[in-house]
Design a protein around this motif. Structure first.
Motif, PDB file in Angstrom:
ATOM      1  N   TYR A 295      14.577  12.771 -21.097  1.00 19.79           N
ATOM      2  CA  TYR A 295      14.932  14.186 -20.925  1.00 19.79           C
ATOM      3  C   TYR A 295      13.674  15.027 -21.183  1.00 19.79           C
ATOM      4  CZ  TYR A 295      18.292  18.119 -21.183  1.00 19.79           C
ATOM      5  OH  TYR A 295      19.013  19.271 -20.978  1.00 19.79           O
ATOM      6  N   ALA A 296      12.848  15.175 -20.164  1.00 17.10           N
ATOM      7  CA  ALA A 296      11.521  15.777 -20.317  1.00 17.10           C
ATOM      8  C   ALA A 296      11.575  17.222 -20.779  1.00 17.10           C
ATOM      9  CB  ALA A 296      10.765  15.684 -18.994  1.00 17.10           C
ATOM     10  N   GLU A 297      12.573  17.971 -20.346  1.00 14.02           N
ATOM     11  CA  GLU A 297      12.633  19.392 -20.697  1.00 14.02           C
ATOM     12  C   GLU A 297      12.697  19.598 -22.205  1.00 14.02           C
ATOM     13  OE1 GLU A 297      15.179  23.450 -19.650  1.00 14.02           O
ATOM     14  OE2 GLU A 297      15.726  21.539 -18.710  1.00 14.02           O
ATOM     15  N   VAL A 298      13.267  18.635 -22.927  1.00 15.27           N
ATOM     16  CA  VAL A 298      13.381  18.779 -24.378  1.00 15.27           C
ATOM     17  C   VAL A 298      11.997  18.819 -25.027  1.00 15.27           C
ATOM     18  CG1 VAL A 298      14.355  17.818 -26.492  1.00 15.27           C
ATOM     19  CG2 VAL A 298      15.631  17.662 -24.350  1.00 15.27           C
ATOM     20  N   TYR A 299      11.068  18.059 -24.481  1.00 13.48           N
ATOM     21  CA  TYR A 299       9.709  18.088 -25.034  1.00 13.48           C
ATOM     22  C   TYR A 299       9.108  19.488 -24.891  1.00 13.48           C
ATOM     23  CZ  TYR A 299       9.548  13.037 -25.693  1.00 13.48           C
ATOM     24  OH  TYR A 299       9.779  11.756 -26.131  1.00 13.48           O
ATOM     25  N   TRP A 300       9.375  20.131 -23.755  1.00  7.24           N
ATOM     26  CA  TRP A 300       8.883  21.503 -23.612  1.00  7.24           C
ATOM     27  C   TRP A 300       9.588  22.443 -24.592  1.00  7.24           C
ATOM     28  CZ3 TRP A 300       5.433  24.813 -23.147  1.00  7.24           C
ATOM     29  CH2 TRP A 300       5.717  26.172 -22.956  1.00  7.24           C
ATOM     30  N   PHE A 335       3.090  20.869 -19.540  1.00  7.46           N
ATOM     31  CA  PHE A 335       3.023  22.029 -20.436  1.00  7.46           C
ATOM     32  C   PHE A 335       3.153  21.594 -21.896  1.00  7.46           C
ATOM     33  CE2 PHE A 335       3.584  24.581 -16.646  1.00  7.46           C
ATOM     34  CZ  PHE A 335       2.951  25.767 -16.961  1.00  7.46           C
ATOM     35  N   ALA A 336       4.033  20.635 -22.161  1.00  9.27           N
ATOM     36  CA  ALA A 336       4.191  20.158 -23.542  1.00  9.27           C
ATOM     37  C   ALA A 336       2.935  19.430 -24.018  1.00  9.27           C
ATOM     38  CB  ALA A 336       5.411  19.240 -23.641  1.00  9.27           C
ATOM     39  N   LEU A 337       2.347  18.622 -23.162  1.00  9.90           N
ATOM     40  CA  LEU A 337       1.111  17.934 -23.532  1.00  9.90           C
ATOM     41  C   LEU A 337      -0.032  18.920 -23.708  1.00  9.90           C
ATOM     42  CD1 LEU A 337       1.477  14.794 -21.255  1.00  9.90           C
ATOM     43  CD2 LEU A 337       1.141  14.740 -23.730  1.00  9.90           C
ATOM     44  N   GLY A 338      -0.038  19.962 -22.892  1.00 10.96           N
ATOM     45  CA  GLY A 338      -1.050  21.001 -23.072  1.00 10.96           C
ATOM     46  C   GLY A 338      -0.961  21.622 -24.446  1.00 10.96           C
ATOM     47  N   LYS A 339       0.271  21.887 -24.911  1.00 11.03           N
ATOM     48  CA  LYS A 339       0.474  22.441 -26.251  1.00 11.03           C
ATOM     49  C   LYS A 339       0.033  21.439 -27.324  1.00 11.03           C
ATOM     50  CE  LYS A 339       2.470  24.957 -29.606  1.00 11.03           C
ATOM     51  NZ  LYS A 339       2.545  23.993 -30.718  1.00 11.03           N
ATOM     52  N   ALA A 340       0.390  20.173 -27.148  1.00  6.73           N
ATOM     53  CA  ALA A 340       0.034  19.155 -28.141  1.00  6.73           C
ATOM     54  C   ALA A 340      -1.478  19.037 -28.283  1.00  6.73           C
ATOM     55  CB  ALA A 340       0.641  17.816 -27.744  1.00  6.73           C
ATOM     56  N   LEU A 341      -2.181  19.024 -27.169  1.00  9.06           N
ATOM     57  CA  LEU A 341      -3.637  18.879 -27.203  1.00  9.06           C
ATOM     58  C   LEU A 341      -4.322  20.162 -27.646  1.00  9.06           C
ATOM     59  CD1 LEU A 341      -3.820  16.726 -23.999  1.00  9.06           C
ATOM     60  CD2 LEU A 341      -4.625  16.006 -26.250  1.00  9.06           C
ATOM     61  N   ALA A 348     -10.463  20.897 -23.575  1.00  4.77           N
ATOM     62  CA  ALA A 348     -10.638  20.432 -22.198  1.00  4.77           C
ATOM     63  C   ALA A 348      -9.394  19.699 -21.704  1.00  4.77           C
ATOM     64  CB  ALA A 348     -11.864  19.533 -22.101  1.00  4.77           C
ATOM     65  N   ALA A 349      -8.911  18.741 -22.499  1.00  5.44           N
ATOM     66  CA  ALA A 349      -7.725  17.983 -22.090  1.00  5.44           C
ATOM     67  C   ALA A 349      -6.494  18.884 -22.036  1.00  5.44           C
ATOM     68  CB  ALA A 349      -7.492  16.822 -23.050  1.00  5.44           C
ATOM     69  N   SER A 350      -6.399  19.814 -22.991  1.00  9.93           N
ATOM     70  CA  SER A 350      -5.271  20.744 -23.006  1.00  9.93           C
ATOM     71  C   SER A 350      -5.264  21.585 -21.737  1.00  9.93           C
ATOM     72  CB  SER A 350      -5.351  21.655 -24.230  1.00  9.93           C
ATOM     73  OG  SER A 350      -4.391  22.677 -24.154  1.00  9.93           O
ATOM     74  N   PHE A 351      -6.407  22.155 -21.389  1.00 12.93           N
ATOM     75  CA  PHE A 351      -6.466  23.005 -20.197  1.00 12.93           C
ATOM     76  C   PHE A 351      -6.128  22.206 -18.945  1.00 12.93           C
ATOM     77  CE2 PHE A 351      -8.295  25.191 -16.615  1.00 12.93           C
ATOM     78  CZ  PHE A 351      -7.920  26.499 -16.839  1.00 12.93           C
ATOM     79  N   ALA A 352      -6.579  20.955 -18.883  1.00 13.68           N
ATOM     80  CA  ALA A 352      -6.286  20.133 -17.712  1.00 13.68           C
ATOM     81  C   ALA A 352      -4.779  19.961 -17.520  1.00 13.68           C
ATOM     82  CB  ALA A 352      -6.969  18.773 -17.853  1.00 13.68           C
ATOM     83  N   HIS A 353      -4.064  19.741 -18.618  1.00 11.87           N
ATOM     84  CA  HIS A 353      -2.604  19.607 -18.503  1.00 11.87           C
ATOM     85  C   HIS A 353      -1.960  20.930 -18.108  1.00 11.87           C
ATOM     86  CE1 HIS A 353      -1.657  15.505 -19.603  1.00 11.87           C
ATOM     87  NE2 HIS A 353      -2.544  15.546 -20.594  1.00 11.87           N
ATOM     88  N   GLN A 518       2.532  29.275 -20.778  1.00 10.74           N
ATOM     89  CA  GLN A 518       3.977  29.421 -20.982  1.00 10.74           C
ATOM     90  C   GLN A 518       4.724  29.002 -19.727  1.00 10.74           C
ATOM     91  OE1 GLN A 518       5.543  30.466 -23.877  1.00 10.74           O
ATOM     92  NE2 GLN A 518       7.457  29.930 -22.864  1.00 10.74           N
ATOM     93  N   LEU A 519       5.660  28.093 -19.869  1.00  8.57           N
ATOM     94  CA  LEU A 519       6.506  27.685 -18.750  1.00  8.57           C
ATOM     95  C   LEU A 519       7.793  28.490 -18.812  1.00  8.57           C
ATOM     96  CD1 LEU A 519       7.227  25.852 -16.389  1.00  8.57           C
ATOM     97  CD2 LEU A 519       7.920  24.093 -18.020  1.00  8.57           C
ATOM     98  N   PHE A 520       7.979  29.385 -17.848  1.00 12.19           N
ATOM     99  CA  PHE A 520       9.142  30.268 -17.849  1.00 12.19           C
ATOM    100  C   PHE A 520      10.307  29.613 -17.110  1.00 12.19           C
ATOM    101  CE2 PHE A 520       5.579  33.137 -18.459  1.00 12.19           C
ATOM    102  CZ  PHE A 520       6.043  33.959 -19.469  1.00 12.19           C
TER     103      PHE A 520
END
Length: 650
Positions: A295-300, A335-341, A348-353, A518-520
């Motif tokens: 359930y990917a949305e939960v990670y976001w 978006f969730a991985l971007g936040k984690a990184l 760099a890795a965050s922006f890429a995600h 932000q993912l709206f």
């Protein structure tokens, strides 16, 4: 005479059910033993809303004719409308076995499976690829013809008639996929005026919910719940209560139905978060993932807590999911991985995600720069100083609303929290009511405002207040912090001339980059591309600059950085502009236990800190398109005044 009556009844069945009843009764009287006239009579009685009579005709036929799928479909739909869900399910399942290629039967069967809490089976049945099913281009084209040109002939060619609530349900789902919620709501409401059908009430509630017509959505879902206590129905009711701002009731509604449905736990987490129960919200989200690890949305949702920090195991799980996720889920994961990184300071890795997630969203939510330029140009041309002077004193005199406008992620939730800590003010979050009023004015907006009378503007102001009324607690003032209301400042001034307008302004680059991260759920199509963000932000500033020039002292532009640097001075300025006496509680906004439903809900429950104001600097190397698009606004720092933009904006 009987054949003619039967032919008339069959012809009228798709256009005039009561007339079909009359013709079918004549055909039946002419030949009481004949099967077809009785079948048509039962179908006509169902479509005209005479359900008991329909059952009396159809039940004996179904018992005598176990191989005729149409009889069992009609009986199943009759029993469903009579709220005899179990018996309806048996009849519709039998009809589907006899005719597994009927989209009408399968869709109705799926509805019944939903009502008895068998959602996986319901989804499977309704997703089967058969002629005229959801996703069939022929159905899409036929529904488009109906909604765009009021042409029902293509639907009739597919065997779908607006006199049949089962067909309307199928058409409604196709229409919602086309983004035509307004037309779908009208279609469902007309059908339900003739006969009741719990799945249609559910669909109407969902449609009203999408349209932010919350009070009507609650009425519709309660009508559906009168027929079935299904989890899907109760879950939607909880979401509607959230939309109405009744977070406590939403939490209770979810708590009553939590079990093994990951989506219910996910919704429960949202409600707990809005209620300020951070740890419980995290536990609910974790429970959703335990039930459905994909359930990917939960990670976001966890990432969107802002104060949440992912563990290494979460990072690994999200990365693994990327390999098999569909496009929508990949966006959530990026978006969730971007936040984690970002939290791990790997810029760099965050922006890429973030860039990958935004690119995915942009394919389905495009921003029309030309349309925005045209809208802003027409707004500025319409709302001149003379235009307002000629209409001075128009509108509803109520001073209740405090409109907080601007860009999302600019500090508007913090400003609302401060205001809502005042005993005279309700914080109602982001309301869709003013845009709905604007849409209801007809004509090309905002040009149409030039044609309205004083009475029209007074009605518009009252319409807005009436729409907001069910959400209020009785305090004399309330905050509507929908950022998009900046597009309606002219309407606000003319319809509600005594309302307060506050523009919350944050550093341009910081605001736009925060939006990029932000993912709206919907809207904000401009936020998925850096250059589009800069383009939209410049037009936002141009609008505020214009209204500040033609309506001096009407709008307070409150700089977020000032609020951070000297909270008391900025708060006093804010309250004074709203005509409110100073209250020390407004400085302790973080102690408020009010529900907060926006992305900043955790942040506004903490004292203000300067940390984070310049977080965007870590990613400066990749923000070239944004900085270029912002032009002179990108040079603004916390110590400089906002420039007034002159000349064309592109």
């Amino acid at each position: 005479m009987a054949p003619s009556n039967l032919a008339d009844a069959k012809r009228l069945l798709g256009s005039d059910a009561p007339a079909a009843v009359v013709a079918a009764r004549r055909a039946t009287a002419s030949d009481p033993a004949a099967i077809e006239p009785r079948f048509v009579l039962g179908a006509a009685l169902r479509r005209s809303g005479d359900l008991a009579a329909a059952r009396d005709v159809l039940a004996p036929l179904a018992a005598a004719l176990p191989r005729l799928w149409g009889v069992h479909f009609e009986l199943g739909m009759t029993l469903a409308a009579l709220c005899e869900t179990g018996a309806a399910l048996v009849s519709l399942d039998h009809a589907a076995r006899l005719n597994p290629d009927s989209s009408l039967v399968l869709h109705a069967l799926g509805d019944m499976l939903m009502l008895v809490d068998r959602p996986a089976e319901a989804a499977e049945v309704q997703s089967r690829r058969v002629p005229a099913s959801i996703g069939d281009p022929r159905l899409t084209a036929a529904v488009t013809a109906l909604l765009d040109h009021d042409d029902a002939a293509p639907l009739a060619a597919l065997g779908l008639h607006l006199t049949d609530i089962a067909a309307v349900r199928l058409i409604a789902d196709a229409g919602l996929r086309l983004g035509r919620a307004d037309a779908v709501a009208a279609l469902l409401a007309r059908a339900l005026a003739i006969t009741s059908y719990a799945p249609a009430h559910f669909a109407l509630a969902l449609t009203y919910h999408q349209l932010d017509r919350s009070a009507e959505a609650l009425t519709a879902i309660d009508s559906a719940l009168a027929a079935s206590p299904a989890t899907a129905l109760q879950s939607l009711r909880a979401a509607i209560l959230m939309q109405l701002g009744d977070v406590t009731a939403a939490v209770d509604q979810y708590a009553a139905i939590i079990g093994t449905d990951a989506r219910v736990w996910h919704g429960y987490g949202h409600a707990l978060r809005a209620a300020g129960r951070h740890d419980d919200a995290v536990a609910a989200y974790r429970r959703a993932l335990a039930i459905d690890p994909g359930y990917a949305e939960v990670y976001w949702s966890l990432a969107n807590l802002k104060t949440w920090r992912f563990a290494d195991a979460d990072h690994a799980a999200m990365t693994a999911l990327l390999a098999t996720a569909d496009e929508a889920d990949r966006a959530f994961l990026h978006f969730a991985l971007g936040k984690a990184l970002d939290d791990a300071r790997d810029a760099a890795a965050s922006f890429a995600h973030y860039a990958t997630g935004n690119a995915a969203r942009r394919t389905t939510a495009g921003y029309d720069r030309s349309a925005q330029e045209d809208f802003v140009a027409r707004t500025i041309a319409t709302f001149t100083a003379d235009f307002f002077a000629e209409r001075a004193g128009w509108g509803d005199p109520a001073a209740d609303p405090i409109f907080v406008v601007g860009m999302p992620r600019s500090g508007s939730t913090l400003v609302e929290q401060i205001l809502a800590s005042h005993p005279a003010v309700d914080g109602l979050s982001e309301l869709a009511d003013l845009p709905a009023v604007a849409r209801g004015l007809g004509g090309r907006y905002p040009d149409v405002l030039a044609t309205l009378t004083a009475a029209d503007f007074a009605r518009a102001g009252r319409d807005y207040l009436d729409r907001v009324g069910p959400r209020r607690s009785g305090r004399p003032r309330f905050v509507d912090k929908f950022p998009g209301n900046l597009l309606h400042i002219g309407l606000i001034h003319l319809a509600l001339p005594n309302a307060t307008i506050i523009d919350v302004r944050r550093d341009a680059v910081a605001t736009c980059f925060s939006l990029f991260k932000q993912l709206f759920a919907r809207g904000q199509a401009y936020s998925y591309d850096l250059a589009d963000l800069g383009h939209y932000y410049r037009h936002y500033v141009a609008l505020i600059d214009h209204f500040a020039a033609v309506l001096p002292r009407r709008i307070l532009t409150l700089r977020y950085e000032d609020l951070v640097d000297d909270t008391e001075v900025a708060t006093r300025q804010l309250l004074a502009h709203a005509g409110l006496p100073f209250e020390a509680a407004c400085l302790r906004f973080y102690a408020s236990d009010r529900a907060v439903r926006t992305a900043s809900s955790e942040q506004v429950r903490q004292p203000i800190f300067r940390s984070g104001l310049d977080d965007w600097q870590r990613s400066r190397a990749w923000l070239g398109p944004l900085i270029e698009a912002l032009g002179p606004l990108a040079c603004v720092s916390g110590a400089e005044p906002m420039p007034i933009l002159h000349g064309p904006i592109r």
